[in-house]
Design an enzyme around this catalytic site. Structure first.
Site, mmCIF file in Angstrom:
data_model
loop_
_atom_site.group_PDB
_atom_site.id
_atom_site.type_symbol
_atom_site.label_atom_id
_atom_site.label_comp_id
_atom_site.label_asym_id
_atom_site.label_seq_id
_atom_site.Cartn_x
_atom_site.Cartn_y
_atom_site.Cartn_z
ATOM 1 N N GLY A 10 0.895 -1.198 -0.017
ATOM 2 C CA GLY A 10 0.008 -0.039 -0.042
ATOM 3 C C GLY A 10 0.796 1.092 -0.160
ATOM 4 C CG ASP A 31 -0.882 -5.825 0.436
ATOM 5 O OD1 ASP A 31 -2.179 -5.880 -0.042
ATOM 6 O OD2 ASP A 31 -0.473 -4.607 0.788
ATOM 7 C CE LYS A 84 -5.975 4.727 1.944
ATOM 8 N NZ LYS A 84 -4.949 5.296 1.635
ATOM 9 C CB SER A 124 -6.065 7.174 12.144
ATOM 10 O OG SER A 124 -6.533 8.268 11.582
ATOM 11 C CB ALA A 125 -4.976 12.086 13.991
ATOM 12 C CE1 TYR A 148 -9.436 3.664 8.924
ATOM 13 C CE2 TYR A 148 -9.471 6.018 9.374
ATOM 14 C CZ TYR A 148 -8.712 4.743 9.139
ATOM 15 O OH TYR A 148 -7.546 4.931 9.108
ATOM 16 C CE LYS A 152 -6.701 1.953 11.153
ATOM 17 N NZ LYS A 152 -5.570 1.052 10.820
ATOM 18 C CG ASN A 198 -7.956 11.347 2.245
ATOM 19 O OD1 ASN A 198 -7.884 10.259 2.005
ATOM 20 N ND2 ASN A 198 -8.606 11.690 3.305
ATOM 21 C CG LEU A 199 -6.767 19.044 0.055
ATOM 22 C CD1 LEU A 199 -7.922 19.630 -0.895
ATOM 23 C CD2 LEU A 199 -6.289 20.068 1.155
ATOM 24 N N GLY A 293 -19.116 16.326 9.312
ATOM 25 C CA GLY A 293 -18.200 15.645 10.117
ATOM 26 C C GLY A 293 -16.848 16.108 9.996
ATOM 27 C CG ASP A 294 -14.462 17.871 6.868
ATOM 28 O OD1 ASP A 294 -14.157 16.497 6.882
ATOM 29 O OD2 ASP A 294 -14.159 18.591 5.658
HETATM 30 P P1 NAD Z 1 -3.392 1.365 1.533
HETATM 31 O O1 NAD Z 1 -4.751 1.132 1.312
HETATM 32 O O2 NAD Z 1 -2.644 2.084 0.625
HETATM 33 O O3 NAD Z 1 -2.472 0.138 2.324
HETATM 34 C C1 NAD Z 1 -3.211 -0.722 2.930
HETATM 35 C C2 NAD Z 1 -2.881 -2.038 2.389
HETATM 36 O O4 NAD Z 1 -3.509 -3.199 3.232
HETATM 37 C C3 NAD Z 1 -3.126 -2.288 0.988
HETATM 38 O O5 NAD Z 1 -1.983 -2.758 0.221
HETATM 39 C C4 NAD Z 1 -4.171 -3.140 0.962
HETATM 40 O O6 NAD Z 1 -4.424 -4.141 -0.274
HETATM 41 C C5 NAD Z 1 -3.857 -4.118 2.349
HETATM 42 N N1 NAD Z 1 -4.925 -4.836 2.893
HETATM 43 C C6 NAD Z 1 -6.016 -4.289 3.184
HETATM 44 N N2 NAD Z 1 -6.897 -5.464 3.611
HETATM 45 C C7 NAD Z 1 -6.278 -6.304 3.529
HETATM 46 C C8 NAD Z 1 -6.450 -7.751 4.140
HETATM 47 N N3 NAD Z 1 -7.697 -8.040 4.426
HETATM 48 N N4 NAD Z 1 -5.566 -8.601 4.162
HETATM 49 C C9 NAD Z 1 -4.154 -8.393 3.407
HETATM 50 N N5 NAD Z 1 -4.089 -7.179 3.256
HETATM 51 C C10 NAD Z 1 -4.963 -6.150 3.247
HETATM 52 O O7 NAD Z 1 -3.668 2.545 2.811
HETATM 53 P P2 NAD Z 1 -2.283 3.470 3.329
HETATM 54 O O8 NAD Z 1 -2.684 4.914 3.150
HETATM 55 O O9 NAD Z 1 -0.860 2.842 3.112
HETATM 56 O O10 NAD Z 1 -2.797 3.064 5.054
HETATM 57 C C11 NAD Z 1 -1.830 2.039 5.743
HETATM 58 C C12 NAD Z 1 -2.538 1.972 7.143
HETATM 59 O O11 NAD Z 1 -2.325 3.280 7.749
HETATM 60 C C13 NAD Z 1 -4.117 1.585 7.149
HETATM 61 O O12 NAD Z 1 -4.259 0.620 8.387
HETATM 62 C C14 NAD Z 1 -4.764 3.039 7.310
HETATM 63 O O13 NAD Z 1 -6.020 2.722 8.097
HETATM 64 C C15 NAD Z 1 -3.563 3.696 8.307
HETATM 65 N N6 NAD Z 1 -3.899 5.172 8.107
HETATM 66 C C16 NAD Z 1 -3.647 5.881 6.703
HETATM 67 C C17 NAD Z 1 -3.834 6.875 6.781
HETATM 68 C C18 NAD Z 1 -4.038 7.661 5.418
HETATM 69 O O14 NAD Z 1 -4.339 9.026 5.363
HETATM 70 N N7 NAD Z 1 -3.460 7.295 4.239
HETATM 71 C C19 NAD Z 1 -4.022 8.117 8.001
HETATM 72 C C20 NAD Z 1 -4.115 7.341 9.148
HETATM 73 C C21 NAD Z 1 -3.855 5.845 9.300
HETATM 74 C C1 UD1 Z 2 -9.542 12.194 6.412
HETATM 75 C C2 UD1 Z 2 -10.253 11.293 7.186
HETATM 76 C C3 UD1 Z 2 -9.644 10.746 8.531
HETATM 77 C C4 UD1 Z 2 -8.268 10.457 8.081
HETATM 78 C C5 UD1 Z 2 -7.455 11.723 7.664
HETATM 79 C C6 UD1 Z 2 -5.980 11.075 7.275
HETATM 80 C C7 UD1 Z 2 -12.579 11.691 6.281
HETATM 81 C C8 UD1 Z 2 -13.941 12.340 6.702
HETATM 82 N N1 UD1 Z 2 -11.578 11.844 7.440
HETATM 83 O O1 UD1 Z 2 -9.327 13.496 7.164
HETATM 84 O O2 UD1 Z 2 -10.328 9.884 9.131
HETATM 85 O O3 UD1 Z 2 -7.769 9.983 9.554
HETATM 86 O O4 UD1 Z 2 -8.175 11.720 6.184
HETATM 87 O O5 UD1 Z 2 -5.921 10.685 5.973
HETATM 88 O O6 UD1 Z 2 -12.337 11.409 5.298
HETATM 89 N N2 UD1 Z 2 -10.977 18.830 1.519
HETATM 90 C C9 UD1 Z 2 -11.681 19.773 0.576
HETATM 91 N N3 UD1 Z 2 -11.772 19.104 -0.627
HETATM 92 C C10 UD1 Z 2 -11.596 17.967 -1.015
HETATM 93 C C11 UD1 Z 2 -11.253 17.135 0.197
HETATM 94 C C12 UD1 Z 2 -10.909 17.483 1.017
HETATM 95 O O7 UD1 Z 2 -11.649 20.981 0.822
HETATM 96 O O8 UD1 Z 2 -11.876 17.564 -2.156
HETATM 97 C C13 UD1 Z 2 -10.569 19.489 2.580
HETATM 98 C C14 UD1 Z 2 -11.435 19.152 3.873
HETATM 99 O O9 UD1 Z 2 -12.423 19.603 4.240
HETATM 100 C C15 UD1 Z 2 -10.335 19.324 5.112
HETATM 101 C C16 UD1 Z 2 -9.029 19.148 4.388
HETATM 102 O O10 UD1 Z 2 -9.202 19.386 2.847
HETATM 103 O O11 UD1 Z 2 -10.416 20.398 5.536
HETATM 104 C C17 UD1 Z 2 -8.350 17.865 4.477
HETATM 105 O O12 UD1 Z 2 -9.403 16.437 4.015
HETATM 106 P P1 UD1 Z 2 -8.900 15.120 3.819
HETATM 107 O O13 UD1 Z 2 -7.587 14.971 3.128
HETATM 108 O O14 UD1 Z 2 -10.058 14.412 3.671
HETATM 109 O O15 UD1 Z 2 -8.313 14.836 5.625
HETATM 110 P P2 UD1 Z 2 -9.207 14.836 6.817
HETATM 111 O O16 UD1 Z 2 -10.196 15.821 6.759
HETATM 112 O O17 UD1 Z 2 -8.167 15.432 7.922
#
Ligand code: NAD
Ligand code: UD1
Length: 341
Positions: A10, A31, A84, A124-125, A148, A152, A198-199, A293-294
């Site tokens: 991932g 994975d 996620k 996650s935060a 979600y 966590k 995400n943004l 929810g934001d």
């Molecule tokens: P991602 O989806 O790119 O990576 C997750 C990986 O887990 C993928 O490769 C997916 O194929 C694998 N996976 C999912 N379900 C599985 C299963 N049942 N068995 C085996 N593999 C499985 O996501 P990421 O952004 O790299 O996130 C990694 C971790 O960090 C996640 O647990 C996510 O919740 C956490 N996290 C991510 C963010 C973010 O913004 N990216 C923020 C906070 C926490």
């Molecule tokens: C999201 C997740 C959160 C996760 C975090 C980190 C949601 C509701 N929450 O939150 O659980 O831990 O990412 O990956 O999805 N924005 C825009 N336009 C867009 C997308 C986002 O304006 O098209 C704004 C949002 O309102 C926010 C900021 O950009 O103010 C960041 O958004 P995003 O990237 O989705 O992150 P989080 O809101 O922090």
């Protein structure tokens, strides 16, 4: 060290693999590629000129995990695998609990069987929920507001109880803020399926012409410019935090929750401006209603990470955007299909 990495193909996992291999660790990835591509692992091998073992397996399959851990006999586990997407977790909560909570329980049982006592977990935060105060420190109440986030928080609790009950166990719960950016080579990066939630990936797809314009969700928050403020962290800094965490787990027992962020908030408009500097042209946007929810602002207290992990971020928002742009412009459609590249 021998490190077993669930979800290693991932976004965050692949960047962490690069640093694990560069540091000389032996790696086994587990994975099921449900949200990633084996092509990412091929590129990690190319970037590092090192090999790794990859098992196509599902963490919901307890027997497969037990066999994999018994065969590899790791010194430590980094547990990235999980689902996620907040919106999807509202629509299909059981899938989220099965993967994120049951999957974590399967992993801990397999670690017990293989006598592995160290785990670093992707939290996650979002576990904090609504901010009662800022910055979020690790003592802030845990009160997630969506399925979600609850998975966590539950997985954190399961791991903490396991660490208490298991002699010599060590667990690090890394609470990520907002990971963005890509490896500087542009060879690996974030490859979201469908419309990005995400943004930063949305902005990147507007910049490369895949989408017309960004919708800014609200410009009437109590922030510098009215748009939402977040603690964006470069994925390369985040990857380094995992190496620091496996080092910490090797010298300390117990369970610690640790924030991983920069400590600095950046607004949506500031991020868009930084991305425009990186890509060299304007990013079209319109202001849209707030996303339900934001929150207005979210950023981390970083002193616990500095104290326990001796780690802090090094890369700024311009590096985040420049690396994202390199990845996005060189791979406009993400990873190619198929295992090799
Ligand atoms: P991602 O989806 O790119 O990576 C997750 C990986 O887990 C993928 O490769 C997916 O194929 C694998 N996976 C999912 N379900 C599985 C299963 N049942 N068995 C085996 N593999 C499985 O996501 P990421 O952004 O790299 O996130 C990694 C971790 O960090 C996640 O647990 C996510 O919740 C956490 N996290 C991510 C963010 C973010 O913004 N990216 C923020 C906070 C926490
Ligand atoms: C999201 C997740 C959160 C996760 C975090 C980190 C949601 C509701 N929450 O939150 O659980 O831990 O990412 O990956 O999805 N924005 C825009 N336009 C867009 C997308 C986002 O304006 O098209 C704004 C949002 O309102 C926010 C900021 O950009 O103010 C960041 O958004 P995003 O990237 O989705 O992150 P989080 O809101 O922090």
């Amino acid at each position: 060290m021998k490190v077993f990495v669930t979800g290693g193909a991932g976004y965050i996992g692949s960047h962490t693999l690069v640093q694990l291999l560069a540091a000389g660790h032996e790696v086994c990835v587990f994975d099921n590629y449900c949200n990633s591509s084996p092509a990412a692992l091929a590129r990690v091998r190319q970037l590092t000129n090192r090999d790794l073992t990859a098992i196509d397996g599902d963490i919901r399959d307890a027997d497969a995990l037990t066999r994999a851990l018994a065969d590899f006999a790791p010194d430590a586990v980094i547990h990235f695998a999980g689902l996620k997407a907040v919106g999807e977790s509202n629509a299909m909560p059981l899938a989220y609990y099965q993967t994120n909570v049951t999957g974590t329980m399967n992993l801990l049982a397999a670690m017990d069987a293989a006598e592995c006592r160290r785990i670093v977990f992707s939290s996650s935060a979002t576990v904090y929920g609504e901010a009662r105060y800022l910055p979020f420190d690790e003592d802030h109440p845990v009160a997630p507001t969506n399925p979600y986030g609850r998975t966590k928080a539950m997985a954190e609790g399961v791991i903490a109880d396991w660490a208490t009950a298991t002699p010599a166990a060590s667990a690090v719960l890394l609470r990520y803020f907002n990971p963005v950016g890509a490896h500087e080579s542009g060879r690996i990066g974030e490859d979201p399926q469908g419309i990005p939630n995400n943004l930063m990936p949305f902005v990147a797809q507007v910049a490369v012409g895949r989408r017309d314009k960004l919708a800014i969700f609200g410009d009437d928050y109590e922030t510098r410019d009215g748009t939402g403020e977040r603690d964006y962290i470069h994925v390369v800094d985040l990857a380094a935090a995992h190496l620091a965490a496996i080092g910490y787990a090797a010298r300390a027992e117990g369970c610690q929750a640790i924030n991983v962020g920069t400590g600095q908030g950046i607004t949506v408009k500031e991020l868009v401006a930084a991305y425009e500097r990186a890509c060299g042209h304007p990013i079209a946007y319109e202001v849209a209603p707030r996303r339900p929810g934001d929150v207005a602002s979210s950023y981390a207290a970083t002193d616990k990470a500095e104290r326990l992990l001796q780690w802090r971020t090094a890369l700024d928002v311009d590096a985040m955007c420049a690396s994202s742009w390199r990845w996005q412009s060189e791979n406009p459609d993400g990873y190619p299909g198929g295992a090799e590249d």
